[in-house]
Enzyme design. Structure first.
Site, PDB file in Angstrom:
ATOM      1  CG  ASN A  11      -1.784   1.287   1.443  1.00 39.93           C
ATOM      2  OD1 ASN A  11      -1.629   1.998   0.506  1.00 39.93           O
ATOM      3  ND2 ASN A  11      -2.410   1.341   2.297  1.00 39.93           N
ATOM      4  CD1 TRP A  12       3.568   1.201  -3.351  1.00 44.51           C
ATOM      5  CD2 TRP A  12       3.367   2.516  -4.886  1.00 44.51           C
ATOM      6  NE1 TRP A  12       4.179   0.513  -4.138  1.00 44.51           N
ATOM      7  CE2 TRP A  12       4.050   1.326  -5.296  1.00 44.51           C
ATOM      8  CE3 TRP A  12       2.822   3.456  -5.885  1.00 44.51           C
ATOM      9  CZ2 TRP A  12       4.671   1.131  -6.313  1.00 44.51           C
ATOM     10  CZ3 TRP A  12       3.576   3.477  -7.054  1.00 44.51           C
ATOM     11  CH2 TRP A  12       4.181   2.116  -7.477  1.00 44.51           C
ATOM     12  CE  LYS A  13      -0.026   3.323   4.958  1.00 45.42           C
ATOM     13  NZ  LYS A  13       0.064   3.344   6.387  1.00 45.42           N
ATOM     14  CG  HIS A 103      -5.560   2.011   5.291  1.00 45.55           C
ATOM     15  ND1 HIS A 103      -5.311   2.702   5.993  1.00 45.55           N
ATOM     16  CD2 HIS A 103      -4.801   1.067   5.130  1.00 45.55           C
ATOM     17  CE1 HIS A 103      -3.953   2.599   6.435  1.00 45.55           C
ATOM     18  NE2 HIS A 103      -3.734   1.580   5.842  1.00 45.55           N
ATOM     19  CD  GLU A 105      -2.773   5.556   6.726  1.00 47.07           C
ATOM     20  OE1 GLU A 105      -2.869   5.434   5.522  1.00 47.07           O
ATOM     21  OE2 GLU A 105      -1.917   5.070   7.774  1.00 47.07           O
ATOM     22  CD  GLU A 175      -3.420  -2.470   7.400  1.00 49.45           C
ATOM     23  OE1 GLU A 175      -2.228  -2.592   6.866  1.00 49.45           O
ATOM     24  OE2 GLU A 175      -3.836  -1.363   7.204  1.00 49.45           O
ATOM     25  N   GLY A 181       2.982   2.355  10.690  1.00 49.91           N
ATOM     26  CA  GLY A 181       3.967   3.452  10.419  1.00 49.91           C
ATOM     27  C   GLY A 181       4.704   3.652  11.714  1.00 49.91           C
ATOM     28  CB  SER A 221       5.744  -1.989  11.644  1.00 55.34           C
ATOM     29  OG  SER A 221       5.146  -0.638  12.012  1.00 55.34           O
ATOM     30  N   GLY A 242       2.939  -1.033   4.154  1.00 56.74           N
ATOM     31  CA  GLY A 242       2.980   0.202   3.794  1.00 56.74           C
ATOM     32  C   GLY A 242       4.419   0.604   3.524  1.00 56.74           C
ATOM     33  N   GLY A 243       5.154   1.279   4.299  1.00 57.75           N
ATOM     34  CA  GLY A 243       6.492   2.010   4.139  1.00 57.75           C
ATOM     35  C   GLY A 243       7.342   1.209   3.379  1.00 57.75           C
TER      36      GLY A 243
HETATM   37  P1  13P Z   1       3.283   0.325   7.551  1.00 61.47           P
HETATM   38  O1  13P Z   1       3.814  -1.144   6.979  1.00 61.47           O
HETATM   39  O2  13P Z   1       3.872   1.741   7.037  1.00 61.47           O
HETATM   40  O3  13P Z   1       3.067   0.296   9.073  1.00 61.47           O
HETATM   41  O4  13P Z   1       1.554   0.651   7.074  1.00 61.47           O
HETATM   42  C1  13P Z   1       1.034  -0.310   7.295  1.00 61.47           C
HETATM   43  C2  13P Z   1      -0.547   0.037   6.633  1.00 61.47           C
HETATM   44  O5  13P Z   1      -1.194   0.820   6.814  1.00 61.47           O
HETATM   45  C3  13P Z   1      -0.547  -0.865   5.375  1.00 61.47           C
HETATM   46  O6  13P Z   1      -1.908  -0.494   4.837  1.00 61.47           O
END
Ligand code: 13P
Length: 262
Positions: A11-13, A103, A105, A175, A181, A221, A242-243
């Site tokens: 997930n590149w956000k 998600h 967010e 999640e 993050g 993470s 994510g990251g």
């Molecule tokens: P991180 O891997 O950066 O913690 O993010 C997880 C996430 O929200 C994937 O959708």
């Protein structure tokens, strides 16, 4: 028992514009090829910003990459006066396979609740997309030990009115918000607790075959250093990353978790 193909979804956000997306997907494809990645053994997908989708589609088609791609949100409506929204039909036309829905967010910054996630899951399914329904608790909920009922309530709400056949094709991503993050990964046992609870609940709501078919991912993470331990758990079928998915070498390593030594 059903055999579920593991899924590693990045997930590149809101990162990487369409030019950066092309470079990143090219590097990812090379990195996976170098490691002789077997896409039949582990599916790999990137969930990119809407504005990257056409570029990613062109690249995947031109180079016949086995990589899947998807979006991070979708409208609950198919068309009409919904300024700024993106129809699931438009996504489908761009060859999109997956769409993340609910998600944390989106829940936090856009007030998405179960009614919204449920409507979006239905709209995605209506256009032939595979929803990745995201659920998971905040830190305060975990501190009170209510992570299971909290997460299952999000699951119940998101699945409302769906048939067993629809649910069997879904991906659920657990999640925990406190692990996103933050560098704080849930332990493999924490991930398994919820992945199992989600599967058991789907068995109660539907039937055993549906519960065995649905894929449950862990997100929060995830890195190449912790993915293999998470993947030893029987109900964890992959990761929503994510990251670490922004770095193609690192994401390719995550996808190749089967070759890691524990
Ligand atoms: P991180 O891997 O950066 O913690 O993010 C997880 C996430 O929200 C994937 O959708």
């Amino acid at each position: 028992m059903a055999t579920r193909t593991p899924l590693m979804a990045g997930n590149w956000k809101m990162n990487l514009d369409h030019q950066q997306a092309i470079a990143t997907v090219q590097k990812l494809a090379w990195a996976l090829k170098d490691g002789k990645h077997d896409y039949a053994a582990v599916e790999v997908a990137v969930l990119v910003p809407f504005t990257d989708l056409r570029s990613v589609q062109t690249l995947v088609d031109a180079d016949k990459l086995e990589l899947k791609y998807g979006a991070q949100d979708v409208s609950a409506h198919e068309s009409g006066a919904y300024t700024g929204e993106i129809s699931p039909v438009f996504l489908s036309k761009l060859g999109v396979t997956y769409v993340a829905i609910g998600h944390s967010e989106r829940r936090q910054y856009h007030g998405e609740d179960e009614a919204v996630t449920n409507a979006k899951v239905k709209s995605a399914l209506g256009a032939g997309l595979v929803p990745i329904l995201c659920v998971g608790e905040e830190l305060s909920v975990r501190e009170e030990g209510r992570q299971v009922p909290h997460t299952l309530a999000q699951l119940d709400g998101g699945l409302e009115g769906l048939t067993a056949a629809q649910v069997a094709g879904l991906v659920i991503a657990y999640e925990p918000v406190w692990a996103i993050g933050t560098g704080k990964t849930a332990t493999p046992e924490d991930a398994q607790e919820l992945a199992e609870a989600i599967r058991v609940r789907i068995g109660e709501l539907y039937d055993a075959a549906t519960a065995q078919a649905v894929r449950v991912l862990y997100g929060g993470s995830v890195k190449s250093s912790n993915v293999a331990a998470l993947m030893t758990k029987p109900d964890v079928d992959g990761a929503l990353v994510g990251g670490a998915s922004l770095d193609p070498e690192e994401f390719a390593k995550i996808a190749r978790y089967q070759s890691h030594t524990l």
